[in-house]
Write an enzyme that holds these catalytic residues in place. Structure first.
Site, mmCIF file in Angstrom:
data_model
loop_
_atom_site.group_PDB
_atom_site.id
_atom_site.type_symbol
_atom_site.label_atom_id
_atom_site.label_comp_id
_atom_site.label_asym_id
_atom_site.label_seq_id
_atom_site.Cartn_x
_atom_site.Cartn_y
_atom_site.Cartn_z
ATOM 1 N N ASP A 70 0.877 -1.169 0.000
ATOM 2 C CA ASP A 70 0.000 0.000 0.000
ATOM 3 C C ASP A 70 0.918 1.223 0.000
ATOM 4 O OD1 ASP A 70 -1.660 2.108 0.614
ATOM 5 O OD2 ASP A 70 -2.383 1.302 2.514
ATOM 6 N N LYS A 99 2.905 11.257 -3.445
ATOM 7 C CA LYS A 99 1.833 10.592 -4.204
ATOM 8 C C LYS A 99 0.884 11.611 -4.852
ATOM 9 C CE LYS A 99 -1.733 7.075 -3.372
ATOM 10 N NZ LYS A 99 -2.194 6.106 -2.365
ATOM 11 N N GLU A 108 -7.254 0.523 -4.445
ATOM 12 C CA GLU A 108 -7.273 0.416 -2.981
ATOM 13 C C GLU A 108 -8.606 -0.142 -2.456
ATOM 14 O OE1 GLU A 108 -6.068 4.370 -1.906
ATOM 15 O OE2 GLU A 108 -4.036 4.029 -2.656
ATOM 16 N N ASP A 123 -13.011 5.493 2.891
ATOM 17 C CA ASP A 123 -11.590 5.572 3.252
ATOM 18 C C ASP A 123 -11.255 6.987 3.741
ATOM 19 O OD1 ASP A 123 -8.844 5.719 3.353
ATOM 20 O OD2 ASP A 123 -8.494 4.752 1.419
#
Ligand code: AMP
Length: 616
Positions: free
Chosen positions: A25, A87, A187, A209
């Site tokens: 991850d 990211k 994800e 999330d």
């Protein structure tokens, strides 16, 4: 018809039984690596029993690179040379990041073009891919130390909304870290796999999330083992950090600290923020919190905390509503709701989301680890250790076309399920260009000269237009028999050309295995060659547009401006003749910094003249 003649079950060329393939991850704030041990997903811990590795990279003056906790400590000590949240920049162009640029404490180089962003640290220019590779390398070492064997294959997760270029950048980062990236999975898909959802047929799932700085909601449809993303929504600047901020504001108002120097500025503000985070975590399992800081008692009850964060959570519910609407579904259509991200540990979050979806939420697994564990489960399936999961046919090697300077531009990455269709738009680089050669290649290397040429054709009769204006769409369509159709179409005029290719014709499994290995062994060299070529292409483009600018605006530019621009343009031209990408990037930056205010001034003059009705 020929199928891709490899082990389709694993999509892998040198698969040994019981091989460990890890799940990673790669997060905005934290990353982690996991593997499956006797059927159970395990996240790897460090010597302090922590599974989370902060996604932070620090560059020391001796060239030493620190990653994770060590780099985290440097955020305060040496912020200029510490890179976080990379990211957010992965696979993005300068134009994409213009609005969020001020968010970063480090140097994101913006030349206002469509080129991929670079980050400047200590006079060197890094791509977000290279920085992500450093994080992946440290995870690779971490899991190798735990298992005592070398690990070379991985499944990496990305947000469901990541586009092609962001996914490709993630793959490249893996390659650069010495990992064969077997799959990039979403994800929310990984989180659902971690809960074993996907084995029962035909269901719709919501994955909520809420991390430290980002919020995502995804609606998935699972059918025949295939996870389809029906919709995604969210906010890239909403998360647990906002809870902390709300607590800090509450305390500042309560104790009238607005003008207090002790609690403002970097260190005071930071100390209060850390205390707020502590309070928040404490209130996940207690009813009140209090502590002393600088002789002041800071207290907070769970009720107060919940009142403070309610408006933030209502924003996430609005996103859930929109996601359902986009998926054309009602709350009743959703069978399961999965909780992901550290902030879903807050009771009120689970309560509100459970109420909204009218069902209990899945929250048994550690919300920080659930994505990595799901990736590890997918990896275990690819390693051939789980027999009851369906896997589909896939492309064994990447397919793409040659772009400027002999670079490979991948259109369909390896391991994509077939049938499949993907496309990208290109343009011309020369004014009045009438023909465009499309050369199709197969392979994983960055330069086409190292890949396998499958065929080429020329798109003719493009109407003459200035460079950059034609819109040429190249489409790759692979049918279920593995035949690739390549279509090129100039969208303004409709001119079109098509060829059919059989990518597996005349290539053995051994050849494919060798090509894959070559790509990983040469990843660093390839990445450097690509960076040099990209810097040269960008430099040439800027030289060309600067010359055009000088020519078109000679009347409004002062002699000293012309002289300054010409001198920096010549520096750039001479840098392009060499192979030092940092020198080229520096010359681009210098020219941009000098000419941007002049370009603005010229634009103002032109607009003023136009308003007066003068011919411009
Ligand atoms: P992530 O980005 O998923 O790692 O989430 C990190 C966020 O989760 C941070 O804002 C943390 O403060 C928050 N967090 C971690 N543990 C807890 C907890 N027990 N209660 C509330 N928030 C937490």
């Amino acid at each position: 018809m020929a199928r891709f003649s490899i082990d389709l079950k694993s999509g892998d060329l040198s698969n040994q039984p019981n091989e460990i393939i890890v799940g990673i991850d790669l997060g905005t704030t934290n990353s982690l690596v996991a593997y499956v041990n006797e059927g159970v997903g395990v996240a790897v811990k460090d010597e302090n029993k922590k599974t989370l590795v902060p996604s932070i990279v620090h560059f020391g003056n001796s060239g030493r690179i620190k990653v994770g906790e060590e780099a985290h400590r440097m955020l305060v000590e040496d912020p200029q040379n510490t890179v976080y949240s990379v990211k957010r920049l992965l696979g993005k162009s300068y134009a994409d990041v213009e609005q969020i640029e001020s968010y970063f404490g480090y140097d994101v180089i913006d030349d206002g073009t469509d080129n991929l962003v670079k980050i400047k640290v200590r006079d060197r220019f890094y791509t977000p891919t290279e920085l992500s590779a450093e994080i992946l390398k440290s995870l690779k070492i971490k899991v190798e130390e735990e298992l005592g064997i070398s690990v070379s294959k991985a499944v990496i997760t990305v947000p469901a909304y990541f586009n092609d270029s962001q996914r490709q950048a993630t793959r490249d980062a893996g390659k650069l870290a010495g990992l064969d990236v077997l799959r990039i999975i979403n994800e929310p898909t990984a989180a659902s796999l971690a809960y074993g959802l996907g084995k029962n047929d035909d269901q719709k799932i919501a994955v909520y999330d809420l991390g430290g700085g980002t919020f995502d909601i995804s609606i998935l449809h699972i059918q025949d083992g295939v996870f389809e993303v029906l919709s995604t929504n969210g906010d890239t600047f909403l998360g647990g950090d906002d809870f902390d901020r709300a607590i800090v504001e509450h305390w500042i108002n309560e104790h009238e600290l607005g003008s207090s120097l002790k609690f403002s500025g970097k260190s005071g503000g930071q100390a209060l923020r850390l205390l707020a985070e502590k309070a928040k975590k404490h209130l996940s399992s207690n009813d009140d919190y209090h502590a002393y800081l600088e002789g002041i008692e800071f207290a907070l009850t769970k009720r107060q905390f919940e009142q403070l964060i309610l408006p933030i959570l209502e924003r996430t519910i609005a996103c859930c509503q929109q996601a359902l609407k986009d998926a054309k579904l009602d709350v009743d259509d959703i069978q399961h709701v999965v909780m992901v991200g550290g902030s879903t540990r807050v009771d009120l979050v689970k309560k509100l989301i459970g109420n909204f979806f009218q069902k209990p939420v899945y929250d048994d697994l550690d919300p920080d680890e659930v994505v990595a564990i799901g990736a590890a489960i997918q990896a275990d399936v690819l390693a051939g250790n789980q027999k009851d999961v369906l896997l589909l046919d896939i492309t064994p090697l990447s397919l793409g076309i040659e772009t400027m300077g002999g670079l490979m531009d991948t259109i369909i990455p390896r391991n994509t399920k077939v049938p499949s269709k993907a496309g990208r738009q290109y343009t011309t680089s020369i004014d009045g260009q009438k023909n465009l050669k499309i050369s199709v290649f197969q392979g994983e290397r960055d330069l086409v000269e190292h890949n396998r040429k499958l065929g080429e054709f020329i798109l003719r009769n493009i109407p003459p237009m200035p460079a950059g204006l034609p819109k040429i769409e190249v489409q790759f369509i692979i049918n279920a028999d593995g035949i690739l159709k390549v279509k090129a179409k100039e969208l303004r005029s409709g001119v079109e050309q098509v060829i059919d290719i059989k990518p597996t014709y005349g290539i053995s499994e051994e050849d494919m295995g060798r090509m894959l290995l070559d790509s990983i062994q040469n990843a660093q060299t390839d990445m450097n060659s690509r960076a040099i070529l990209e810097a040269k292409n960008e430099g040439n483009h800027i030289v060309h547009s600067t010359e055009k600018f000088l020519e078109q605006n000679k009347e409004v530019l002062s002699p000293s401006e012309v002289e300054g621009i010409i001198s920096l343009k010549n520096d750039l031209k001479s840098a392009i003749t060499g192979d030092d990408k940092d020198l080229i990037n520096s010359a681009i930056q210098d020219l941009n910094l000098y000419s941007a205010p002049i370009a603005h001034k010229v634009m103002d003059i032109v607009i003023r003249k136009a308003m007066k009705g003068q011919k411009v």
